[in-house]
Design a protein around this motif. Structure first.
Motif, mmCIF file in Angstrom:
data_model
loop_
_atom_site.group_PDB
_atom_site.id
_atom_site.type_symbol
_atom_site.label_atom_id
_atom_site.label_comp_id
_atom_site.label_asym_id
_atom_site.label_seq_id
_atom_site.Cartn_x
_atom_site.Cartn_y
_atom_site.Cartn_z
ATOM 1 N N ILE A 247 -54.961 50.899 -41.007
ATOM 2 C CA ILE A 247 -55.652 50.732 -42.181
ATOM 3 C C ILE A 247 -54.716 51.352 -43.437
ATOM 4 C CG2 ILE A 247 -57.526 51.941 -44.314
ATOM 5 C CD1 ILE A 247 -58.677 52.510 -41.257
ATOM 6 N N ALA A 248 -54.047 50.594 -44.741
ATOM 7 C CA ALA A 248 -53.129 51.579 -45.277
ATOM 8 C C ALA A 248 -54.214 51.572 -46.469
ATOM 9 C CB ALA A 248 -52.190 50.259 -45.798
ATOM 10 N N LEU A 249 -53.318 52.957 -46.742
ATOM 11 C CA LEU A 249 -54.834 53.363 -47.518
ATOM 12 C C LEU A 249 -53.448 54.465 -48.591
ATOM 13 C CD1 LEU A 249 -57.199 55.790 -47.817
ATOM 14 C CD2 LEU A 249 -56.266 57.336 -46.574
ATOM 15 N N ALA A 250 -54.385 53.498 -49.411
ATOM 16 C CA ALA A 250 -53.677 54.434 -50.577
ATOM 17 C C ALA A 250 -53.706 55.887 -51.215
ATOM 18 C CB ALA A 250 -54.235 53.424 -52.744
ATOM 19 N N ARG A 251 -53.022 57.038 -51.628
ATOM 20 C CA ARG A 251 -52.768 57.838 -51.576
ATOM 21 C C ARG A 251 -51.362 58.682 -52.675
ATOM 22 N NH1 ARG A 251 -57.279 61.324 -49.899
ATOM 23 N NH2 ARG A 251 -56.667 64.222 -49.652
ATOM 24 N N ASP A 252 -52.024 59.007 -53.490
ATOM 25 C CA ASP A 252 -51.414 59.625 -54.783
ATOM 26 C C ASP A 252 -51.637 60.567 -55.314
ATOM 27 O OD1 ASP A 252 -51.930 57.924 -56.004
ATOM 28 O OD2 ASP A 252 -49.838 56.930 -55.164
ATOM 29 N N ALA A 253 -51.570 61.110 -56.772
ATOM 30 C CA ALA A 253 -52.278 62.233 -57.921
ATOM 31 C C ALA A 253 -52.738 61.320 -58.379
ATOM 32 C CB ALA A 253 -51.374 62.598 -58.381
ATOM 33 N N ALA A 254 -52.973 59.568 -58.024
ATOM 34 C CA ALA A 254 -53.930 58.445 -59.185
ATOM 35 C C ALA A 254 -54.862 58.055 -57.777
ATOM 36 C CB ALA A 254 -53.039 57.405 -59.627
ATOM 37 N N PHE A 255 -54.574 58.439 -56.689
ATOM 38 C CA PHE A 255 -55.617 58.281 -55.284
ATOM 39 C C PHE A 255 -55.949 58.640 -54.199
ATOM 40 C CE2 PHE A 255 -53.916 54.242 -57.271
ATOM 41 C CZ PHE A 255 -54.163 53.281 -57.339
ATOM 42 N N SER A 256 -56.741 59.627 -55.091
ATOM 43 C CA SER A 256 -56.997 61.284 -53.965
ATOM 44 C C SER A 256 -58.505 61.669 -53.401
ATOM 45 C CB SER A 256 -56.262 62.108 -54.308
ATOM 46 O OG SER A 256 -56.366 62.375 -55.629
ATOM 47 N N PHE A 257 -59.608 60.661 -53.904
ATOM 48 C CA PHE A 257 -61.197 60.803 -53.909
ATOM 49 C C PHE A 257 -61.135 59.618 -52.874
ATOM 50 C CE2 PHE A 257 -61.990 62.412 -58.318
ATOM 51 C CZ PHE A 257 -61.040 62.874 -58.337
ATOM 52 N N VAL A 258 -61.515 60.686 -51.799
ATOM 53 C CA VAL A 258 -61.592 60.549 -50.260
ATOM 54 C C VAL A 258 -62.257 61.311 -49.850
ATOM 55 C CG1 VAL A 258 -59.232 59.994 -49.276
ATOM 56 C CG2 VAL A 258 -61.339 58.409 -48.237
ATOM 57 N N TYR A 259 -63.405 61.142 -49.092
ATOM 58 C CA TYR A 259 -64.461 62.514 -47.907
ATOM 59 C C TYR A 259 -63.851 62.513 -46.968
ATOM 60 C CZ TYR A 259 -68.174 62.173 -51.813
ATOM 61 O OH TYR A 259 -68.750 61.931 -53.001
ATOM 62 N N PRO A 260 -63.015 63.740 -46.551
ATOM 63 C CA PRO A 260 -62.405 63.888 -45.668
ATOM 64 C C PRO A 260 -63.259 63.429 -43.973
ATOM 65 C CG PRO A 260 -62.587 65.959 -47.121
ATOM 66 C CD PRO A 260 -63.742 65.042 -47.783
ATOM 67 N N HIS A 261 -64.197 63.591 -44.971
ATOM 68 C CA HIS A 261 -65.065 63.035 -43.238
ATOM 69 C C HIS A 261 -64.971 61.759 -42.697
ATOM 70 C CE1 HIS A 261 -68.431 62.145 -46.708
ATOM 71 N NE2 HIS A 261 -69.022 61.511 -44.894
ATOM 72 N N MET A 262 -64.886 60.497 -43.354
ATOM 73 C CA MET A 262 -64.792 59.452 -43.599
ATOM 74 C C MET A 262 -63.564 58.627 -42.799
ATOM 75 S SD MET A 262 -67.287 57.756 -44.528
ATOM 76 C CE MET A 262 -66.554 56.157 -44.288
ATOM 77 N N LEU A 263 -62.263 59.918 -43.506
ATOM 78 C CA LEU A 263 -60.977 59.719 -42.865
ATOM 79 C C LEU A 263 -61.235 60.039 -41.351
ATOM 80 C CD1 LEU A 263 -58.819 60.982 -45.447
ATOM 81 C CD2 LEU A 263 -59.304 58.973 -44.917
ATOM 82 N N GLY A 270 -60.677 55.200 -33.024
ATOM 83 C CA GLY A 270 -59.302 54.391 -33.308
ATOM 84 C C GLY A 270 -58.527 54.607 -33.582
ATOM 85 N N ALA A 271 -59.029 54.365 -35.549
ATOM 86 C CA ALA A 271 -58.071 53.621 -36.315
ATOM 87 C C ALA A 271 -56.669 54.620 -36.823
ATOM 88 C CB ALA A 271 -58.607 53.429 -37.390
ATOM 89 N N ASP A 272 -55.438 53.759 -36.885
ATOM 90 C CA ASP A 272 -54.420 54.574 -37.665
ATOM 91 C C ASP A 272 -54.292 54.443 -38.982
ATOM 92 O OD1 ASP A 272 -51.784 55.327 -37.786
ATOM 93 O OD2 ASP A 272 -50.464 53.901 -37.659
ATOM 94 N N ILE A 273 -54.311 55.651 -39.958
ATOM 95 C CA ILE A 273 -54.192 55.669 -40.928
ATOM 96 C C ILE A 273 -52.946 55.383 -41.602
ATOM 97 C CG2 ILE A 273 -54.566 55.961 -43.164
ATOM 98 C CD1 ILE A 273 -57.495 57.318 -41.428
ATOM 99 N N SER A 274 -51.815 54.428 -43.215
ATOM 100 C CA SER A 274 -50.555 54.520 -42.894
ATOM 101 C C SER A 274 -50.638 54.986 -44.615
ATOM 102 C CB SER A 274 -49.856 53.127 -42.875
ATOM 103 O OG SER A 274 -50.588 52.594 -42.916
ATOM 104 N N THR A 275 -50.482 55.767 -45.038
ATOM 105 C CA THR A 275 -50.594 55.779 -46.060
ATOM 106 C C THR A 275 -49.970 55.748 -47.418
ATOM 107 O OG1 THR A 275 -49.515 58.340 -46.685
ATOM 108 C CG2 THR A 275 -51.932 58.150 -46.211
ATOM 109 N N PHE A 276 -49.198 55.014 -48.601
ATOM 110 C CA PHE A 276 -48.495 54.374 -49.145
ATOM 111 C C PHE A 276 -48.994 55.132 -50.886
ATOM 112 C CE2 PHE A 276 -51.747 51.662 -49.447
ATOM 113 C CZ PHE A 276 -51.536 51.134 -50.979
ATOM 114 N N SER A 277 -47.611 55.361 -51.714
ATOM 115 C CA SER A 277 -48.002 55.811 -52.974
ATOM 116 C C SER A 277 -48.044 54.093 -53.748
ATOM 117 C CB SER A 277 -47.002 56.711 -53.068
ATOM 118 O OG SER A 277 -47.311 57.160 -54.549
ATOM 119 N N PRO A 278 -49.432 54.145 -54.833
ATOM 120 C CA PRO A 278 -49.048 53.227 -55.913
ATOM 121 C C PRO A 278 -47.584 54.651 -57.033
ATOM 122 C CG PRO A 278 -51.059 53.215 -54.893
ATOM 123 C CD PRO A 278 -50.726 54.658 -54.031
ATOM 124 N N LEU A 279 -47.704 55.157 -57.159
ATOM 125 C CA LEU A 279 -47.096 56.289 -58.054
ATOM 126 C C LEU A 279 -45.779 55.587 -57.834
ATOM 127 C CD1 LEU A 279 -49.498 58.888 -59.475
ATOM 128 C CD2 LEU A 279 -49.279 56.603 -60.578
#
Length: 436
Positions: A247-263, A270-279
């Motif tokens: 999963i490519a997950l947007a993560r920065d000051a503009a994209f941060s509202f995701v429930y911790p239990h979901m991640l 078994g999913a692998d999460i890689s974050t990227f910053s649109p900002l």
């Protein structure tokens, strides 16, 4: 065996978060392991809890989650000395229609787990009436037990004495009183507190709150009031299918509202999460098989998002062959245009036809139950998804095929259906759980 306690109040804005953080840090400073939870749909407070305790905090929600899910989530407190669940709104405030295991009220969690309630009472503009309010909350629901109260924003010693006397006469313990002039404030903005990760001084703020509360509250008495608690195992865990293997997950000051239990559930599956910053003008990882844009504050950064060509072109290229999903702010960025609070229109990714505006603020707030008309990442057509919507944007256009039939907590159909076009989907609600 850990002890459990719920921090609640008669209403919002009374000081629940500050007291929770202060107690957690003060006990941690004494060498105790403290675990926090957040009752209800809030994506900001758990990050503050983690900053105070050094342990991840998650949401527990009686409207969206069944008892097995809640038991599984609170089981992370099994190795703690004290477990604190911070409430939302007032103690008994929820929706009119019952959800999976309750109405979303903090009282549901207190009764379900058998944890007593520590009330934060603001007696500003009153004296003995504060005791009447506390007594009413104590007696309103037999299965909910009151540990005692902490007074906040007390005007003077005389004021404190009047309120204390009335509470003592009502048989309600007073664990402490916080003077009004020394109140600790956390910065706020239109969707709640400014996020913990945006505050460089958050550690110092929490330390100061802990010092202040320790001076005015009997921490030992509060600790003794908590109920011994033996976590119940929940074999089924969370009923969550990750949206993809990588999963490519947007993560920065503009994209941060995701429930911790979901991640956590995605990773546990078994999913692998890689974050990227649109900002930072980053594109989603080309090796990922799905891209997820959570909500946040894109309206505060719309100009930068519009100018970041690498991000937008990379996202479009990704969507040509793989699923892309956006929640709330992420959904808005997947649309055609976003108008900010100053009336300036900014071009967005254009993967959907959605157009939104913050120039005329309109609050959208509440639980959502969606029945998917088509699949979205991690969920089949026909799935019933429970989530929560909270934003101030106005929909100018939502022309694409609806993703779901969406109801509010009363069962009424609402216009925020979400959208789908090609490999792209989006919703205004933030996903909390899928009905089992």
């Amino acid at each position: 065996m850990p002890a459990g306690l719920v921090i609640s109040a008669p209403a919002s804005g009374v000081g629940k978060t500050t007291l929770t953080l202060a107690l957690a840090r003060a006990w941690r400073n004494r060498g105790l392991n403290v675990q926090c939870f957040k009752s209800g749909p809030d994506y900001i407070d758990p990050a503050f809890h983690a900053a105070a305790t050094g342990r991840a905090s998650v949401n527990v929600d009686s409207w969206a989650m069944d008892r097995a899910t809640i038991s599984h989530l609170v089981g992370r407190g099994a190795d703690a000395d004290i477990v604190l669940a911070e409430g939302s709104m007032g103690l008994f405030d929820g929706v009119a229609a019952r959800g999976v295991s309750g109405t979303g009220a903090t009282a549901d969690i207190a009764e379900m787990l058998g944890w007593p309630v520590l009330l934060v009472i603001d007696p500003s503009g009153q004296a003995q009436t504060a005791a009447a309010i506390a007594a009413g909350l104590r007696d309103y629901r037999p299965g909910v037990h009151l540990a005692g109260v902490v007074l906040n924003r007390v005007a003077s010693q005389r004021h404190e004495d009047l309120v204390r006397r009335a509470l003592n006469d009502a048989g309600i313990a007073v664990f402490g009183a916080l003077p009004r002039h020394a109140e600790i404030n956390l910065p706020k903005r239109h969707l709640g507190l400014v996020q913990a990760e945006e505050q460089a001084e958050i550690g110092k703020l929490i330390d100061e709150a802990a010092r202040f509360v320790a001076e005015h509250v009997d921490l030992d008495a509060v600790l003794r009031s908590a109920a011994s608690w033996s976590p119940q195992s929940a074999a089924n865990g969370l009923n969550v299918t990750p949206p993809g293997q990588r999963i490519a997950l947007a993560r920065d000051a503009a994209f941060s509202f995701v429930y911790p239990h979901m991640l956590e559930a995605w990773r546990a599956a078994g999913a692998d999460i890689s974050t990227f910053s649109p900002l930072a003008d980053e594109a989603p990882d080309a090796s990922a098989d799905v891209c997820w844009l959570p909500g946040g504050y894109p309206e505060l950064h719309a100009g930068k998002i519009a100018a970041n060509a690498r991000f937008r072109s990379g996202l479009r290229a990704f969507a040509e062959t793989r699923p892309v999903h956006g929640e709330c702010g992420g959904y808005m960025v997947l649309g055609t245009a976003l108008t900010d609070a100053d009336g300036v229109c900014h071009e967005m990714a254009g993967l959907l036809g959605l157009e939104t505006s913050f120039a005329k603020r309109r609050m959208h707030l509440g639980y959502r139950l969606a029945e998917l008309a088509a699949p979205m990442p991690g969920h089949r057509a026909g799935a019933r998804l429970r989530g929560h919507e909270f934003h101030y944007s106005t929909i100018l256009a939502q022309p694409d095929t609806p993703l779901a039939v969406v109801h509010d907590a009363t069962g009424a159909v609402i216009a925020e259906t979400g959208s789908r076009r090609g490999n792209t989907t989006g919703t205004f609600f933030h996903l909390i759980a899928e009905d089992r």
